[in-house]
Structures are given as structure tokens and as C-alpha cells.
Write a protein that holds these residues in place. Structure first.
Motif, PDB file in Angstrom:
ATOM      1  N   GLY A 197      14.959 -46.851  32.631  1.00  0.00           N
ATOM      2  CA  GLY A 197      14.604 -46.914  34.041  1.00  0.00           C
ATOM      3  C   GLY A 197      14.563 -48.340  34.559  1.00  0.00           C
ATOM      4  O   GLY A 197      15.026 -48.626  35.671  1.00  0.00           O
ATOM      5  N   ALA A 200      16.451 -38.644  39.348  1.00  0.00           N
ATOM      6  CA  ALA A 200      17.264 -39.338  40.356  1.00  0.00           C
ATOM      7  C   ALA A 200      18.741 -39.084  40.133  1.00  0.00           C
ATOM      8  O   ALA A 200      19.482 -38.746  41.069  1.00  0.00           O
ATOM      9  CB  ALA A 200      16.965 -40.834  40.329  1.00  0.00           C
ATOM     10  N   SER A 257      12.285 -38.479  42.652  1.00  0.00           N
ATOM     11  CA  SER A 257      12.194 -39.356  41.475  1.00  0.00           C
ATOM     12  C   SER A 257      11.073 -40.382  41.625  1.00  0.00           C
ATOM     13  O   SER A 257      10.409 -40.723  40.641  1.00  0.00           O
ATOM     14  CB  SER A 257      13.536 -40.056  41.228  1.00  0.00           C
ATOM     15  N   ILE A 258      10.844 -40.864  42.836  1.00  0.00           N
ATOM     16  CA  ILE A 258       9.733 -41.807  43.055  1.00  0.00           C
ATOM     17  C   ILE A 258       8.395 -41.097  42.839  1.00  0.00           C
ATOM     18  O   ILE A 258       7.469 -41.661  42.240  1.00  0.00           O
ATOM     19  CB  ILE A 258       9.803 -42.409  44.469  1.00  0.00           C
ATOM     20  N   SER A 305      11.707 -40.200  35.423  1.00  0.00           N
ATOM     21  CA  SER A 305      12.111 -40.281  36.832  1.00  0.00           C
ATOM     22  C   SER A 305      13.594 -40.623  37.002  1.00  0.00           C
ATOM     23  O   SER A 305      14.239 -40.084  37.911  1.00  0.00           O
ATOM     24  CB  SER A 305      11.233 -41.275  37.591  1.00  0.00           C
ATOM     25  N   PRO A 306      14.201 -41.482  36.157  1.00  0.00           N
ATOM     26  CA  PRO A 306      15.637 -41.744  36.323  1.00  0.00           C
ATOM     27  C   PRO A 306      16.499 -40.496  36.146  1.00  0.00           C
ATOM     28  O   PRO A 306      17.531 -40.350  36.805  1.00  0.00           O
ATOM     29  CB  PRO A 306      15.937 -42.772  35.224  1.00  0.00           C
ATOM     30  N   ASN A 326      14.782 -46.073  41.145  1.00  0.00           N
ATOM     31  CA  ASN A 326      14.932 -44.726  41.694  1.00  0.00           C
ATOM     32  C   ASN A 326      15.699 -44.739  43.011  1.00  0.00           C
ATOM     33  O   ASN A 326      16.515 -43.857  43.276  1.00  0.00           O
ATOM     34  CB  ASN A 326      13.549 -44.088  41.889  1.00  0.00           C
ATOM     35  N   PHE A 384       7.927 -40.891  39.235  1.00  0.00           N
ATOM     36  CA  PHE A 384       7.623 -42.226  38.705  1.00  0.00           C
ATOM     37  C   PHE A 384       6.132 -42.549  38.855  1.00  0.00           C
ATOM     38  O   PHE A 384       5.531 -43.166  37.968  1.00  0.00           O
ATOM     39  CB  PHE A 384       8.461 -43.272  39.438  1.00  0.00           C
TER      40      PHE A 384
END
Length: 583
Positions: free
Chosen positions: A255, A491, A471-472, A487-488, A419, A475
Motif C-alpha cells: 500500500g 481500490a 478503500s479509504i 485497502s489497496p 488509495n 484504510f
């Protein structure tokens, strides 16, 4: 009628529409005595003058693209001379251990290469920057403004990061307080970035050999003279102290590295000046596009691993008080240089390396950031204030970040930003690869001109907002700590799936407002390169190449067709010159 006869007829008709001249007041007047589009003409003329160097708002014409593929590639790769990779590699290595960090670097590199390839190809083939590509790849004329802000954010974050590294070097080598070093690293860039691509190309080509020498020799020395450092490197477990690999740690490391995904936009700011692809230069053309386009990440990954390697060596060989600086590039290289030569020379070379690297990358950061801000501001306000206004703005924001000591929060800042960058770049790549080539819903030739595009296309715009937003949230732990490191993946996954889904649902309705630009002249030559035939813009009185031109909604005094550049249209506040939508 042959293509040559048709071209001649249209060019004659363009000239007959009135050879525009600019009078002392700045207004554009045709030979028939009619007044051009007032403020649009003045702003467009201002932009056109500055476009002699940077082509801020439009297609890069063949008449300006005189560099060979090799020179363009060397210039583009000079822009990745930054030392931030060494810090990133050191930070993730210290946090997650060598095994997890290397796997994270490789995961990020594969994603960045795969998504960067279609973008780099489109930039080199059609000679437009990533903002113009984004407009016609699912975002619309105004929809891509938000991605410009994402990219501009990338440029000032990494400007601040590189400026911080230079300030560390100046403090260590010359005793200059860091706050003064921050200011010096900012001010020194301004005179270098004023003149655009022509100056940047020379700077990158001239400084690259020395930069490579200062970087490669110490690393080679360390490996040869201390072979035991290799075993120590692979055995290093980081702060966690856990042996083996852990998927969550790998993804957290990936990430951070994926925050560099937006670097492809800076590579494209050079690649858009590639020469036409012909039978004679096909091999060199492709090598340059791949090497300087998505290939940048190969060099970036190597630098991250080297930064991690040196940091681990310093931690293993120095006392704890000294090893706290193991993630700072100036200390990394100084530590190795001191084993090779006298202390005074080691210090001098470490400072020289840091300064050269900072200048090489930050002229690109300042240049690309100014293009992004200018493009967005001009589209929204229909006013062109000049690129240098945004050079200064970008540098002021970067200076504020440096003074706020962003270096201490590097992993968090880059992990969050990743992200946004992933959502944008992967969405555009998905539209090109899937919607254009597989589904054939999105028009294959990228369109960027006002009037040809809808204001916003939900295919890319909604896809990017959804993938970034989800994704944020992941995160920051909105869905629990168990999925937070991934999270990546959210995304990338959403940015790949949503564009084709929305393209099918909307049946591609919002890609093109018009399919006919009103000019009966081929857009491309016999080899598929953008045509170099020129037409007269009746607003500015300047000739522009065919890909930049449309028919104006305003006919000449005798009812003859007139032509207008995308540049002039972008500053037309009234909209009177924009062709109506097709029914």
C-alpha cells in the motif's frame, strides 16, 4: 476527390475565413473586420504563447516534437532520480521485515506496470498528457478535474518529501538549519522550471551520468566488501520480530509503494513529446515507451530494495543512536561512502548526490503540478492566469508540508494517498484495456476537446469515487482491523470491475457528445500518427495542427466555415463557439 485535394481545399477555406491578426489592444480581428471572441481570444493567446514550451492545455504538436525516442526516454527516466524510494524501502523494511517488504514491493510493481502500460502507450501514440487521456477514458470534460487535483497532490507531497531529504543533507553536510534548507530546496527549483520541456530535457540528460555513478558505486562496494550483509539483510525481521511472511504485512507494505502509482502521470508529461511511430523507428519507439513509461517502476523497485538493504546494514553495524537515521537517504549513502574514502570527501559526495537527486525530480514535480493546476483552473473558470502562478502555488504548499515535518508521518500519508492514486489510474487503465479494446464501448481514439465530450461521464467518474471512497474507509478501519491492511486490494478491484459494469449499464451513452468535429480532414496520417496538417484558428489567428481543431459554431462573415482550436474553446466563457450536441 483525393485526400490531398481535400486537404488543400480545407486549408484554403480556413485561410479564406480571415487571416486573423492581433491588434494593439489584444483583440483578434479577421480580414473581414469582425471582432474575435474577446476574453477567450486574449486568454487563448496567452496560453498559446506559453505553449511554445509546455503545451499546458492541449495536444503536443508534431512541429515541436523534435527529440528522438531515446532522448525522450532518458529525460523521462531522469525524473525518477528521487531518493524517496530509499526512504520508502527503509521504512517498510524496518516496519515489516525484509521478506514482507520485498513481497510488498513486487506486488506493487506488478500492479503499477500493468496499469501504467496502456496509459503510457496512449500518451506516446496520441501525444497528450494523462489529464487529456482521462477526459476521454470515462470521465468527461469536467469530470477529470478531480483527478487533476489528485495528481497535483501527488506532486506537492513528493516535492515536500524530496525537499525534506535535501534539507537533511544540507543540515548534515553544511550545518544549515532544516527550515532554511526547506526554503532553499523550494526556491532553487523556480528558475529551472520556467522554460518547460526544452530545459528539463537538457537538465535530465546532462545530470544522469553523475547521478548514476554516485548511486551505483557505493552499493556495489557494499555488496563486494561486505558479503555477509546479504545474509543479514534477508534475515532481518523488522520491528515485529516475526520470522516468515505475513499477508497483512505484505499488503501494508504494498500500500505504501502503491502511492507511487501516480508517477506514471509525470512520465507521461515527457512521453507525450515522443516522435511519430514509423517503420524506421518502431523498435526504438516501443523500447522508449515501455522503459520510460511503466518501466520506471522496475528502477523504483530496485531503489526501494537498495534503500532497505542499506538501512538494514546500518542498523546492524552502527550503534542505536546512529541507526535511528537509517531511513534517511543522506545518512544511508554517507554511511557507505565513509567506508570507501576520507570522511570529508564522503560528506561532500553525499550532499552532492542529495542535491542532484532533489533537483532532478523536483523540477518534474513542480512542472507537472503546474500543468495539473493550470488545466483544472482554466477549465472551471475559462480563464488562463499563466502556468507560473501555479508553479508558485505548488511550491508554497510543498513548503508548508516540509515545515510541518511530514517526513515523520511518511507511511501514513503515503498509505492514505495510495488509495486515491490507485482509484484514478486503475479506472483509466480499465477503460482503455477493457472498455475500448475488449468491449469496444468506449471510443478507441481518446477525445479531449470541449464540445466533443459530455461534462461528466459516470463510467469513470463514479467508478473512481466509489473505489477511492471504499478503500479509504477500509484504510481507516471502518470495516474492522482484520481487513484494514487490504485497502489497496479494494481500490484495485473496484476500479477494475466498475468501469465495464457502468459502461454496459449506460451503453456508452456519455462518452461522446458529438462524433463529428465538423472538419472534413483526416485526423491521422497513413501510418496512424496524428496529422500535422494545420488549420487557422479564427479566434487567436494562430495555426494549430489538425488534432487540436474543431469547426467553430460561429461562421465567417460570408457564411463560410471557421475553425477553432481546443485551446481557444477552453477559454470561451460564453459557449457561443461550441458546436451543439448531436441529436
Amino acid at each position: 476527390m483525393t485526400e490531398e485535394q481535400r486537404t488543400t481545399q480545407i486549408l484554403e477555406r480556413s485561410t479564406a475565413a480571415g487571416s486573423a491578426v492581433v491588434d494593439g489592444s489584444g483583440k483578434t480581428t479577421t480580414a473581414a473586420g469582425s471582432t474575435g471572441a474577446g476574453s477567450a481570444g486574449r486568454d487563448a493567446l496567452s496560453a498559446a504563447k506559453e505553449s511554445l514550451e509546455d503545451y499546458t492545455l492541449r495536444f503536443a504538436p508534431r512541429s515541436y516534437r523534435k527529440w528522438s525516442a531515446g532522448v525522450v526516454a532518458t529525460s523521462a527516466l531522469g525524473g525518477i532520480a528521487y531518493l524517496a524510494d530509499f526512504s520508502i524501502g527503509a521504512n517498510i523494511g524496518i516496519s515489516y521485515g525484509t521478506g514482507n517488504a520485498i513481497l510488498g514491493i513486487l506486488v506493487a510493481a506488478v500492479v503499477i506496470f500493468a496499469t501504467g502500460f496502456p496509459l503510457a502507450y496512449y500518451a506516446a501514440r496520441y501525444n497528450i498528457d494523462l489529464d487529456l487521456i482521462t477526459r476521454g477514458s470515462g470521465f468527461g470534460y469536467y469530470g477529470s478535474v478531480v483527478t487533476n487535483v489528485i495528481f497535483a497532490t501527488f506532486t506537492f507531497i513528493f516535492f515536500a518529501l524530496e525537499g525534506s531529504i535535501m534539507a537533511q543533507g544540507l543540515e548534515l553536510g553544511l550545518g544549515i538549519p532544516q527550515w532554511i534548507g526547506y526554503a532553499a530546496s523550494t526556491v532553487i527549483i523556480i528558475p529551472l522550471v520556467i522554460y518547460g520541456m526544452n530545459t528539463l530535457a537538457k537538465l535530465q540528460v546532462w545530470t544522469t551520468p553523475l547521478w548514476l555513478l554516485l548511486m551505483v558505486v557505493p552499493v556495489g562496494y557494499l555488496v563486494v566488501s561486505h558479503p555477509e550483509s546479504i545474509d543479514s539483510f534477508f534475515a532481518y525481521t523488522g520491528k515485529s520480530g516475526e520470522s516468515g511472511t505475513n499477508l497483512a504485512s505484505v499488503m501494508l507494505a504494498a500500500g505504501v509503494c502503491l502511492s507511487l502509482m501516480a508517477q506514471i502521470a509525470e512520465q507521461i508529461d515527457y512521453l507525450r513529446f515522443m516522435p511519430p511511430r514509423t517503420a524506421a523507428n518502431r523498435g526504438a519507439w516501443w523500447r522508449a515507451v515501455i522503459l520510460a513509461g511503466p518501466g520506471w517502476v522496475v528502477f523504483g523497485a530496485i531503489k526501494q530494495i537498495v534503500g532497505m538493504f542499506i538501512a538494514v546494514y546500518l542498523i546492524a553495524t552502527l550503534d542505536p543512536a546512529a541507526s535511528v537515521h537509517a531511513n534517511e537517504p543522506v545518512h544511508q549513502f554517507l554511511g557507505v561512502y565513509r567506508e570507501m574514502m576520507p570522511a570529508w570527501l564522503a560528506m561532500a559526495l553525499a550532499v552532492v548526490l542529495v542535491v542532484i537527486s532533489q533537483i532532478k525530480i523536483n523540477v518534474t514535480n513542480a512542472y507537472s503540478g503546474s500543468l495539473a493546476w493550470t488545466n483544472s483552473f482554466t477549465r472551471i473558470t475559462k480563464t488562463y492566469p499563466g502556468r507560473m502562478v501555479f508553479v508558485v502555488l505548488n511550491l508554497v504548499v510543498a513548503l508548508v508540508l516540509m515545515e510541518a515535518n511530514m517526513f515523520e508521518f511518511l507511511n501514513t500519508i503515503l498509505g492514505f494517498y495510495a488509495n486515491c492514486a490507485i482509484a484514478w489510474v486503475v479506472t483509466v487503465a480499465a477503460d482503455i484495456a477493457v472498455n475500448k479494446y475488449l468491449l469496444k464501448i468506449s471510443p478507441k481514439v481518446p477525445e479531449f476537446r470541449r464540445g466533443m465530450l459530455y461534462a461528466v461521464n459516470p463510467v469513470g467518474f463514479v467508478s473512481m469515487l466509489a473505489s477511492a471512497g471504499v478503500s479509504i474507509a477500509v484504510f481507516f478501519g471502518a470495516f474492522g482491523s482484520g481487513v484494514q491492511p487490504y485497502s489497496p486490494i479494494f481500490a484495485v478491484g473496484l476500479a477494475l470491475l466498475l468501469p465495464p459494469m457502468l459502461a454496459v449499464l449506460t451503453r456508452g451513452k456519455y462518452y461522446l457528445r458529438r462524433t463529428d468535429d465538423g472538419i472534413d480532414l483526416a485526423m491521422f496520417d497513413s501510418e496512424g500518427n496524428p496529422s500535422q496538417a494545420k488549420l487557422l484558428c479564427h479566434v487567436t489567428g494562430i495555426e494549430f495542427e489538425r488534432p487540436d481543431m474543431l469547426r467553430s459554431a460561429q461562421d465567417g462573415p460570408d457564411g463560410e466555415p471557421q475553425y477553432i482550436s481546443s485551446l481557444a474553446l477552453s477559454t470561451d466563457k460564453t459557449g457561443e463557439l461550441v458546436l451543439p450536441a448531436e441529436k
